[in-house]
Design a protein around this motif. Structure first.
Motif, PDB file in Angstrom:
ATOM      1  N   THR A   1      -0.769   6.208   4.869  1.00  0.00           N
ATOM      2  CA  THR A   1      -0.150   7.482   5.256  1.00  0.00           C
ATOM      3  C   THR A   1       1.136   7.583   4.437  1.00  0.00           C
ATOM      4  O   THR A   1       1.509   6.629   3.728  1.00  0.00           O
ATOM      5  N   SER A   2       1.851   8.683   4.617  1.00  0.00           N
ATOM      6  CA  SER A   2       3.084   8.830   3.830  1.00  0.00           C
ATOM      7  C   SER A   2       4.147   7.825   4.282  1.00  0.00           C
ATOM      8  O   SER A   2       5.090   7.572   3.556  1.00  0.00           O
ATOM      9  N   SER A   3       3.994   7.261   5.495  1.00  0.00           N
ATOM     10  CA  SER A   3       5.033   6.324   5.935  1.00  0.00           C
ATOM     11  C   SER A   3       4.742   4.868   5.576  1.00  0.00           C
ATOM     12  O   SER A   3       5.623   4.024   5.703  1.00  0.00           O
TER      13      SER A   3
ATOM     14  N   ALA B   1      12.600  16.228   1.783  1.00  0.00           N
ATOM     15  CA  ALA B   1      11.260  16.656   1.362  1.00  0.00           C
ATOM     16  C   ALA B   1      10.181  15.649   1.734  1.00  0.00           C
ATOM     17  O   ALA B   1      10.419  14.443   1.788  1.00  0.00           O
ATOM     18  N   HIS B   2       8.987  16.187   1.965  1.00  0.00           N
ATOM     19  CA  HIS B   2       7.808  15.342   2.205  1.00  0.00           C
ATOM     20  C   HIS B   2       7.247  14.931   0.836  1.00  0.00           C
ATOM     21  O   HIS B   2       7.245  15.752  -0.100  1.00  0.00           O
ATOM     22  N   PRO B   3       6.735  13.706   0.702  1.00  0.00           N
ATOM     23  CA  PRO B   3       6.240  13.274  -0.617  1.00  0.00           C
ATOM     24  C   PRO B   3       4.973  13.972  -1.098  1.00  0.00           C
ATOM     25  O   PRO B   3       4.520  13.703  -2.215  1.00  0.00           O
ATOM     26  N   GLU B   4       4.415  14.896  -0.302  1.00  0.00           N
ATOM     27  CA  GLU B   4       3.307  15.712  -0.811  1.00  0.00           C
ATOM     28  C   GLU B   4       3.833  16.822  -1.729  1.00  0.00           C
ATOM     29  O   GLU B   4       3.049  17.533  -2.363  1.00  0.00           O
ATOM     30  N   CYS B   5       5.167  16.995  -1.787  1.00  0.00           N
ATOM     31  CA  CYS B   5       5.747  18.015  -2.689  1.00  0.00           C
ATOM     32  C   CYS B   5       5.636  17.550  -4.145  1.00  0.00           C
ATOM     33  O   CYS B   5       5.527  16.357  -4.423  1.00  0.00           O
TER      34      CYS B   5
ATOM     35  N   SER C   1       8.009  10.728   5.328  1.00  0.00           N
ATOM     36  CA  SER C   1       6.959  11.300   6.179  1.00  0.00           C
ATOM     37  C   SER C   1       7.635  12.217   7.202  1.00  0.00           C
ATOM     38  O   SER C   1       8.869  12.237   7.311  1.00  0.00           O
ATOM     39  N   THR C   2       6.852  12.927   7.990  1.00  0.00           N
ATOM     40  CA  THR C   2       7.463  13.823   8.985  1.00  0.00           C
ATOM     41  C   THR C   2       8.354  13.033   9.951  1.00  0.00           C
ATOM     42  O   THR C   2       9.469  13.458  10.248  1.00  0.00           O
ATOM     43  N   THR C   3       7.876  11.876  10.396  1.00  0.00           N
ATOM     44  CA  THR C   3       8.698  11.051  11.293  1.00  0.00           C
ATOM     45  C   THR C   3       9.956  10.581  10.565  1.00  0.00           C
ATOM     46  O   THR C   3      11.052  10.581  11.133  1.00  0.00           O
TER      47      THR C   3
HETATM   48  P1  13P Z   1       2.754  12.898   7.946  1.00  0.00           P
HETATM   49  O1  13P Z   1       3.000  13.594   9.253  1.00  0.00           O
HETATM   50  O2  13P Z   1       2.003  11.631   8.137  1.00  0.00           O
HETATM   51  O3  13P Z   1       4.006  12.731   7.161  1.00  0.00           O
HETATM   52  O4  13P Z   1       1.783  13.805   7.091  1.00  0.00           O
HETATM   53  C1  13P Z   1       1.974  15.104   6.945  1.00  0.00           C
HETATM   54  C2  13P Z   1       0.721  15.794   6.664  1.00  0.00           C
HETATM   55  O5  13P Z   1       0.273  15.918   5.601  1.00  0.00           O
HETATM   56  C3  13P Z   1      -0.018  16.347   7.713  1.00  0.00           C
HETATM   57  O6  13P Z   1      -0.805  17.262   7.141  1.00  0.00           O
END
Ligand code: 13P
Ligand code: SF4
Length: 336
Positions: free
Chosen positions: A151-153, A220-224, A237-239
């Motif tokens: 996951t991102s975390s 920023a979230h790393p999906e950017c 990650s969001t958390t």
């Molecule tokens: P996280 O909440 O694990 O950071 O992931 C975000 C996400 O992509 C949910 O679509």
């Protein structure tokens, strides 16, 4: 309730993705959902991108890792998954004896859709000396073709658990993959997938905002995409983003991820200002259209009628579970 209406709604479920039954507007859905929770021994797990009402009625709100860990250990008989399909599917993979219901079965994910298993299978065959590390935002079919899920975390920790010279395919998110390549110094081969929400931010508008709010930090979230991440004061990650805004001493933040997370940020730090990073589109909205398919009404209906629920082929489930278990083991050992 007229049984004909219920039967019609059930037969239309595949087409609609949810039970299309009118809910009495006089009902207090918060009260009704609490009642159903007790009656059915149900737990509501919600992602931070869900609408505020859903977050407020949830028993647990978290990022993808937290939600998977919670789904694995719950004693509830029914898991109500307020998130997107791959998240509910992961809960079912980890805890197959539970009924897993989702408010809207069509709550998908553009990132997951960017990686169809037959195409990925061919790609994998072209690189037989690579291990496959896949982001959890993928279908069970992709998970079954993977060696480990991230996951991102935990992506950084898990990638670093492989020897430096191990060749790695990273799927499906090229932006998260590029970010992990950068912070680990690896050269993973990236599948060309991306999230529609995290790729629409406007650098120009963000730069303007930064000038208007010089006190604000960009998170920023790393999906950017990489140019945005380069400008960010914090990436997580969001958390991780939520924790950062709670513990950091800035007074304002420009938040480059889906807007749902702002609800918890504002609750945790009411004295701070949170500004959604502006996207490069005319409606100025960066809501995930998949996450936002879920509503309180659909949540109530899926609990009441216990559908739509996740049903999985057992062979696929077991193959997809292996790399998720590996992720959870490495995460636990790293204290995540
Ligand atoms: P996280 O909440 O694990 O950071 O992931 C975000 C996400 O992509 C949910 O679509
Ligand atoms: Fe998928 Fe992006 Fe929506 Fe997350 S925000 S569910 S990655 S489309």
């Amino acid at each position: 309730m007229n049984s004909g209406i219920l039967e019609t709604a059930k037969s239309d479920l595949d087409r609609n993705g949810f039970l299309d039954i009118a809910v009495d507007p006089k009902l207090d859905l918060f009260v009704e959902i609490e009642k159903l929770k007790k009656e059915k021994n149900a737990v509501i797990l919600a992602h931070y991108y869900q609408e505020p009402d859903i977050q407020d009625i949830a028993d647990y709100i978290g990022d993808s890792l937290g939600l998977a860990q919670e789904a694995q250990k719950t004693n509830a008989d029914m898991i109500v998954f307020a998130g997107v399909h791959f998240m509910a599917e992961t809960a079912k993979i980890l805890n197959p004896t539970k009924k897993v219901v989702i408010p809207d079965f069509k709550a998908g994910c553009s990132l997951s859709d960017s990686c169809p298993p037959p195409l990925f299978q061919k790609f994998k065959e072209q690189h037989p000396d690579h291990v496959v590390v896949s982001y959890i935002n993928c279908s069970a079919g992709i998970k079954a073709l993977s060696d480990v899920i991230v996951t991102s975390s935990n992506a950084r920790v898990i990638v670093e658990s492989f020897p430096k010279d191990q060749k790695i395919i990273f799927a499906p998110d090229k932006n998260l993959g590029a970010y992990i390549n950068k912070v680990t110094g690896r050269d993973m081969l990236l599948w060309n997938g991306a999230c529609m929400v995290h790729e629409i931010f406007s650098l120009e508008k963000i730069t303007r905002l930064k000038h208007q709010h010089p006190e604000a930090k960009l998170i920023a979230h790393p999906e950017c995409e990489e140019p945005l991440l380069r400008m960010a004061d914090y990436i997580g990650s969001t958390t991780g983003l939520l924790k950062y805004t709670r513990e950091d001493d800035a007074t304002a933040y420009i938040v480059a991820t889906e807007t749902g997370i702002l609800h918890q940020m504002e609750k945790a730090s009411p004295e701070k200002t949170f500004i959604p990073a502006p996207p490069d589109n005319s409606c100025a909205c960066n809501d995930c259209p998949h996450m936002k398919r879920n509503t309180l009404e659909k949540l109530y209906l899926c609990m009441k009628y216990e559908m739509p629920d996740i049903i999985m082929d057992e062979t696929l489930r077991l193959a997809a579970k292996k790399p998720i278990d590996r992720m959870l083991e490495i995460s636990a050992a790293a204290g995540l």
